[in-house]
Scaffold this active site. Sequence first.
Site, PDB file in Angstrom:
ATOM      1  CG  ASP A 163      -1.960  -1.139   1.178  1.00 42.10           C
ATOM      2  OD1 ASP A 163      -1.884  -1.964   0.260  1.00 42.10           O
ATOM      3  OD2 ASP A 163      -2.803  -1.201   2.087  1.00 42.10           O
TER       4      ASP A 163
ATOM      5  CG  ASP B 149      -6.595   0.044   1.304  1.00 42.85           C
ATOM      6  OD1 ASP B 149      -6.901  -1.147   1.526  1.00 42.85           O
ATOM      7  OD2 ASP B 149      -6.964   0.984   2.041  1.00 42.85           O
TER       8      ASP B 149
ATOM      9  CG  HIS C  43     -11.325   1.106   0.360  1.00 43.45           C
ATOM     10  ND1 HIS C  43     -11.343  -0.225   0.708  1.00 43.45           N
ATOM     11  CD2 HIS C  43     -10.388   1.694   1.170  1.00 43.45           C
ATOM     12  CE1 HIS C  43     -10.453  -0.431   1.670  1.00 43.45           C
ATOM     13  NE2 HIS C  43      -9.851   0.702   1.961  1.00 43.45           N
TER      14      HIS C  43
ATOM     15  CG  HIS D 290     -14.876   0.245   1.968  1.00 48.92           C
ATOM     16  ND1 HIS D 290     -14.266   0.118   3.189  1.00 48.92           N
ATOM     17  CD2 HIS D 290     -14.822  -0.976   1.385  1.00 48.92           C
ATOM     18  CE1 HIS D 290     -13.837  -1.134   3.326  1.00 48.92           C
ATOM     19  NE2 HIS D 290     -14.159  -1.810   2.241  1.00 48.92           N
TER      20      HIS D 290
ATOM     21  CG  HIS E 277      -8.406   5.150   3.105  1.00 51.92           C
ATOM     22  ND1 HIS E 277      -9.371   4.958   4.064  1.00 51.92           N
ATOM     23  CD2 HIS E 277      -7.915   3.922   2.805  1.00 51.92           C
ATOM     24  CE1 HIS E 277      -9.457   3.672   4.340  1.00 51.92           C
ATOM     25  NE2 HIS E 277      -8.594   3.007   3.586  1.00 51.92           N
TER      26      HIS E 277
ATOM     27  CE  LYS F  91      -4.169  -4.237   1.171  1.00 50.48           C
ATOM     28  NZ  LYS F  91      -4.834  -3.187   1.961  1.00 50.48           N
TER      29      LYS F  91
ATOM     30  CB  CYS G 260      -2.086  -3.112   5.171  1.00 51.53           C
ATOM     31  SG  CYS G 260      -3.787  -2.500   5.054  1.00 51.53           S
TER      32      CYS G 260
END
Length: 229
Positions: free
Chosen positions: A27, A67, A69, A73, A104, A129, A174
């Site tokens: 990330d 990451d 989203h 989310h 984010h 993810k 993470c």
Amino acid sequence: MVNFYGVELKTEKNIVLNKYDALLVIDMQNDFLPGGSMPVEGGDSIIKDINDVIEIFVDGIVVHSQDWHPPNHLSFASNHPNKNPGDEFNSKDGAIGPILWPDHCVENTYGARFHKKVNTKMINKIIQKGMNPEIDSYSAFLENDKKTETGLREYLNSFNIKRIFICGLALDYCCYNTAMDGVNFNFETFFMIDLTKGIDEPPGNITNSLKKMSTNGIKFATKNSLKIW
Ligand code: VGL
Ligand code: ZN
């Protein structure tokens, strides 16, 4: 032994890299770096050393996680009435929490892109993810339901990867969850302590994460532990 955030850790030395090794760069995205929506303190200070390590992974595999989203989310405080980033929140199955975040890494936004100073030329695979609006995914292996796989294990197994080396952001979310799942999936797991920075929310989270990793068979290493011959 090195003292890292008040925890005594044994670091491995003279690790000679081979083609069964994978570097997992977690990330390294704009939103987690200075100027982003949830910057990890000191996150930019590890970029150069991560790039150096990427360059020496000449025989192995380099994976970057991202990451990623949707705007709705449920890890975002903005998607709950009367909630703020940092507020405690635990969905019953652990899918969201233990705290809520600022918006984010929204899919296809600047914040979700890899930071321009991070070397992305050697990427063999990107694992995205956190796409399910109802389940967060701290680990690059498994969503927070601890059932749904991202595809990383299968990818690494297809190359017969035996050892994984974890660096990036954030140490106590993470990176930590990726390391814990990695060792559970029987990879020999090395946590690169000088190539990561943590959030430390709730306070003490970094120390607790380090202790849990060291009692769960995860090994610790630094940039200087690695060699190519
Ligand atoms: C992360 C919290 C929420 C991380 C991602 O990359 O560590 N932490 N989403
Ligand atoms: Zn996230």
